[in-house]
Design an enzyme around this catalytic site. Structure first.
Site: not given
Ligand code: C5P
Length: 403
Positions: A211-213
């Site tokens: 995932a990412n932020r």
């Protein structure tokens, strides 16, 4: 525009500003509105139902469990048989009950049961308005689609404290009510928009993912801003923890492939704004069972494969929307990368921003963007994500109108 033929359910809650509600009733009726008043118990300590009834020339509703009133209209019909629910004054207490969905008297029950637009005119002591609990409630109510007029700055009636907390003047409230009905003039009425937002989660196995932020704040704010301008908005959102904005259709997805499918089901559309931080890669074959760590063995390498590029697909689609907007989250060469993206992805506009860790953009509440299009580059100042969204929605409306 006036308020001819508009039925306004006016809820008066208990504050000293309730005396101004008498004038408000007169002003609303002068402009042609039909006013049906509801008073809380506390409101009746400040103005009498007799005075309110005389000015509105009708019945004043005060009780949730009144046999007479229930037979007459009933609280559900009261909540629906109107074009606008107006709360003036709205006390901190009533706002708290609204924010939490309480229904413990006639006013709060109507507010929970209504499917009509709601406009509130808060009035309270400045310290109560600034209190952390009220701040939270205001945010919740705004996210729920409640409109606000005021409070205004000035002297308080009951003390010599000054600050934000005075109820807006009756004429200001009347103007705000008129603006609520001005829907026909909205620049994106009748336009269909698709917005993607948030990160995607790409599974490694049933419990792990890449995932990412991304928080989804910017994308959600854009969806809300387009809806405010009258667009029929579908928000395709990856997994986020923020609430869905009011007035949009939300489709929840996890992976990039699901996001693309969801976007394609909503075509044709007039506008596409692809804000999601889509994972560029997914695990080539995600495991059906949790991958176990093997003592003494090196961890299994993750084989990645490229995800579909949603923006690029939409930008070159047979059903390409009239206006396609992409984002370019970069940490270097922002303008040059934005320009090449415009071409490559078939977009009309790229909103380029610097997501280097020191900017705090990713997951934060502020953003500084550059708008890149065939017309050139326009650098916007540092703004809240809501403000970026409002400006962008206005720009989209302008570009679409000139197409
Ligand atoms: O190529 P890059 O990821 O930097 O491009 C960013 C833009 O492309 C954003 O608008 C993003 O939503 C979109 N995008 C997409 N699908 C991908 C990758 C990016 O829609 N797989």
């Amino acid at each position: 525009m006036d308020l001819s033929g508009k039925r306004i359910l006016l809820i008066i809650s208990g504050g000293i500003a309730a005396y101004k509600s008498l004038d408000l009733i007169r002003r609303l009726r002068e402009r042609g509105a039909e006013v049906r008043p509801v008073m809380t118990k506390a409101a009746q300590e400040f103005v009498t139902p007799l005075a309110v009834g005389a000015l509105s020339s009708g019945h004043v509703y005060t009780e949730l469990f009144s046999r007479e009133d229930e037979q007459d209209v009933g609280h559900i019909r009261l909540a629906r048989d109107c074009d606008l629910v107006l709360v003036a004054p709205a006390t901190a207490n009533l706002m708290a009950r609204m924010a939490h969905g309480l229904a413990d008297d006639l006013a709060s029950t109507i507010l929970l049961a209504t499917d009509r637009p709601v406009l509130i005119a808060p009035a309270m002591n400045p310290k109560m308005w600034e209190a952390a609990a009220t701040r939270r409630n205001v945010e919740t109510l705004k996210a729920d689609g409640i409109s606000f007029i005021g409070p205004m700055a000035g002297e308080m009636a009951e003390s010599n404290e000054a600050g934000l907390g005075r109820m807006a003047e009756p004429l200001q409230i009347v103007d705000a009510a008129i603006r609520m009905f001005d829907g026909g003039a909205k620049p994106l009425s009748g336009r269909k928009a698709i917005v993607t937002s948030g990160p995607t989660h790409e599974p490694i196995d049933p419990v792990r993912y890449i995932a990412n932020r991304s928080s989804g704040r910017q994308g959600h704010a854009i969806a809300a801003a387009l809806a405010k301008l009258g667009a029929d908005v579908t928000l395709v959102s990856g997994p986020v923890t923020i609430p869905a904005p009011a007035g949009v259709t939300i489709l929840h997805v996890e992976t990039a492939s699901e996001m693309l499918d969801a976007v394609e089901t909503r075509l044709p559309a007039d506008i596409a704004v692809m804000v999601a931080a889509v994972a560029d890669w997914r695990v080539a074959t995600s495991a059906d069972q949790k991958i176990k760590k093997q003592p003494g063995e090196a961890p299994a390498p993750l084989l990645l494969t490229e995800n579909p590029d949603i923006l690029k697909t939409v930008g070159h689609h047979a059903k390409r929307p009239k206006l396609v907007v992409g984002f370019a989250a970069e940490t270097q060469n922002i303008e040059a990368n934005g320009r090449s993206k415009l071409e490559r992805k078939g977009a009309d506009m790229i909103v380029a921003n610097d997501v280097s860790p020191q900017t705090g953009v990713m997951g934060g509440t502020r953003n500084r963007v550059k708008i890149i299009s065939a017309d050139g580059v326009d650098a916007w100042p540092d703004l809240g994500k809501d403000e970026v969204a409002e400006r962008l929605a206005a720009l989209i409306a302008e570009r679409l109108a000139s197409k």
